[in-house]
Design a protein around this motif. Structure first.
Motif, mmCIF file in Angstrom:
data_model
loop_
_atom_site.group_PDB
_atom_site.id
_atom_site.type_symbol
_atom_site.label_atom_id
_atom_site.label_comp_id
_atom_site.label_asym_id
_atom_site.label_seq_id
_atom_site.Cartn_x
_atom_site.Cartn_y
_atom_site.Cartn_z
ATOM 1 N N ASN A 82 -33.075 49.499 28.471
ATOM 2 C CA ASN A 82 -31.959 49.531 27.528
ATOM 3 C C ASN A 82 -32.363 48.873 26.202
ATOM 4 N N GLU A 83 -33.001 47.710 26.283
ATOM 5 C CA GLU A 83 -33.457 47.013 25.075
ATOM 6 C C GLU A 83 -34.496 47.847 24.330
ATOM 7 N N ILE A 84 -35.376 48.499 25.052
ATOM 8 C CA ILE A 84 -36.408 49.342 24.427
ATOM 9 C C ILE A 84 -35.750 50.485 23.646
ATOM 10 N N ARG A 85 -34.713 51.091 24.211
ATOM 11 C CA ARG A 85 -33.998 52.172 23.514
ATOM 12 C C ARG A 85 -33.361 51.663 22.221
ATOM 13 N N TYR A 86 -32.708 50.509 22.290
ATOM 14 C CA TYR A 86 -32.083 49.928 21.094
ATOM 15 C C TYR A 86 -33.128 49.585 20.032
ATOM 16 N N ILE A 87 -34.236 49.025 20.459
ATOM 17 C CA ILE A 87 -35.307 48.657 19.509
ATOM 18 C C ILE A 87 -35.855 49.902 18.823
ATOM 19 N N ALA A 88 -36.128 50.947 19.597
ATOM 20 C CA ALA A 88 -36.665 52.188 19.032
ATOM 21 C C ALA A 88 -35.684 52.781 18.011
ATOM 22 N N LEU A 89 -34.416 52.812 18.354
ATOM 23 C CA LEU A 89 -33.402 53.338 17.438
ATOM 24 C C LEU A 89 -33.325 52.481 16.175
ATOM 25 N N PHE A 90 -33.291 51.165 16.341
ATOM 26 C CA PHE A 90 -33.193 50.248 15.208
ATOM 27 C C PHE A 90 -34.379 50.416 14.266
ATOM 28 N N GLU A 91 -35.592 50.480 14.818
ATOM 29 C CA GLU A 91 -36.785 50.623 13.978
ATOM 30 C C GLU A 91 -36.799 51.969 13.264
ATOM 31 N N THR A 92 -36.294 53.019 13.901
ATOM 32 C CA THR A 92 -36.225 54.331 13.270
ATOM 33 C C THR A 92 -35.214 54.329 12.123
ATOM 34 N N CYS A 99 -34.996 41.499 21.098
ATOM 35 C CA CYS A 99 -33.665 42.099 21.114
ATOM 36 C C CYS A 99 -32.917 41.582 22.333
ATOM 37 N N ILE A 100 -31.650 41.220 22.130
ATOM 38 C CA ILE A 100 -30.801 40.815 23.243
ATOM 39 C C ILE A 100 -29.544 41.679 23.204
ATOM 40 N N VAL A 101 -29.281 42.343 24.312
ATOM 41 C CA VAL A 101 -28.091 43.175 24.444
ATOM 42 C C VAL A 101 -27.066 42.369 25.231
ATOM 43 N N ARG A 145 -22.246 43.417 21.922
ATOM 44 C CA ARG A 145 -23.064 43.024 20.775
ATOM 45 C C ARG A 145 -24.550 43.214 21.095
ATOM 46 N N VAL A 146 -25.301 43.606 20.061
ATOM 47 C CA VAL A 146 -26.756 43.684 20.156
ATOM 48 C C VAL A 146 -27.315 42.826 19.028
ATOM 49 N N THR A 147 -28.235 41.932 19.364
ATOM 50 C CA THR A 147 -28.845 41.071 18.359
ATOM 51 C C THR A 147 -30.322 41.396 18.275
ATOM 52 N N PHE A 148 -30.772 41.676 17.063
ATOM 53 C CA PHE A 148 -32.177 41.993 16.818
ATOM 54 C C PHE A 148 -32.845 40.842 16.078
ATOM 55 N N LYS A 196 -24.733 51.758 9.582
ATOM 56 C CA LYS A 196 -25.171 52.994 10.247
ATOM 57 C C LYS A 196 -25.603 52.688 11.681
ATOM 58 N N MET A 197 -26.287 51.569 11.855
ATOM 59 C CA MET A 197 -26.765 51.168 13.179
ATOM 60 C C MET A 197 -25.579 50.837 14.093
ATOM 61 N N GLN A 198 -24.595 50.132 13.571
ATOM 62 C CA GLN A 198 -23.420 49.784 14.377
ATOM 63 C C GLN A 198 -22.679 51.034 14.834
ATOM 64 N N LYS A 199 -22.599 52.005 13.947
ATOM 65 C CA LYS A 199 -21.938 53.264 14.292
ATOM 66 C C LYS A 199 -22.730 53.997 15.389
ATOM 67 N N SER A 200 -24.054 53.967 15.297
ATOM 68 C CA SER A 200 -24.907 54.659 16.268
ATOM 69 C C SER A 200 -24.808 54.063 17.670
ATOM 70 N N VAL A 201 -24.718 52.735 17.759
ATOM 71 C CA VAL A 201 -24.718 52.078 19.072
ATOM 72 C C VAL A 201 -23.316 51.725 19.558
ATOM 73 N N ASP A 202 -22.322 51.873 18.675
ATOM 74 C CA ASP A 202 -20.937 51.561 19.004
ATOM 75 C C ASP A 202 -20.789 50.135 19.549
ATOM 76 N N LYS A 203 -21.539 49.209 18.936
ATOM 77 C CA LYS A 203 -21.483 47.784 19.261
ATOM 78 C C LYS A 203 -21.633 47.006 17.971
ATOM 79 N N SER A 204 -21.274 45.744 18.019
ATOM 80 C CA SER A 204 -21.530 44.858 16.894
ATOM 81 C C SER A 204 -23.041 44.606 16.841
ATOM 82 N N VAL A 205 -23.629 44.676 15.656
ATOM 83 C CA VAL A 205 -25.069 44.463 15.503
ATOM 84 C C VAL A 205 -25.297 43.226 14.647
#
Length: 143
Positions: free
Chosen positions: A8-18, A27-29, A35-38, A58-67
């Motif tokens: 799950n963290e790997i997916r968030y990291i990949a999306l964030f870096e993209t 990264c902590i989910v 909330r996701v903290t990078f 844009k990132m918050q909208k993509s993950v539907d969580k607080s970033v």
């Protein structure tokens, strides 16, 4: 020390870096608080936030969580100050307990202790997680 990420963290990291072109160090989910903290490489905060916060929005909208985004530092004292940037940390002292555990003791302005701890201890808990994963610091104590 190397950090082991969940899938799950790997997916968030990949999306964030993209989305941001910023380099993620950790990264902590937090599903409980939605909330996701990078933790981004030093100097990449501007990329991560974007003009007027557009990238983070844009990132918050993509993950539907607080970033949340925090900046890494190779200096453990500066690193902890970055983690608790909402509070004025006057100083950070490192000690080792009788079991060999590293402890960070923070001198925080009395009016900022509430910000350092966060609602239900969220901020200090997250800071302890990152400090443990990045620098093997067992505990953070706020004075």
């Amino acid at each position: 020390m190397s950090v082991k990420f969940t899938s799950n963290e790997i997916r968030y990291i990949a999306l964030f870096e993209t989305v941001t072109n910023a380099v993620v160090k950790d990264c902590i989910v937090d599903d409980e608080h939605d909330r996701v903290t990078f933790l981004v490489k030093k100097g990449d905060m501007g990329l991560a936030i974007g003009k007027r916060g557009s990238t983070i929005a844009k990132m918050q909208k993509s993950v539907d969580k607080s970033v949340e985004i925090m900046e890494h530092s190779d200096d453990p004292g500066e690193f902890i100050k970055n983690l608790l940037s909402s509070a004025k940390v006057n100083s950070v002292e490192f000690t080792t307990d009788s079991k060999g555990n590293k402890i960070a003791t923070l001198d925080v302005d009395s009016k900022d202790k509430k910000n350092a701890i966060g609602k239900n201890g969220q901020n200090i808990q997250r800071a302890r997680q990152f400090a443990k994963r990045q620098f093997e610091i067992s505990n953070i104590i706020i004075n």
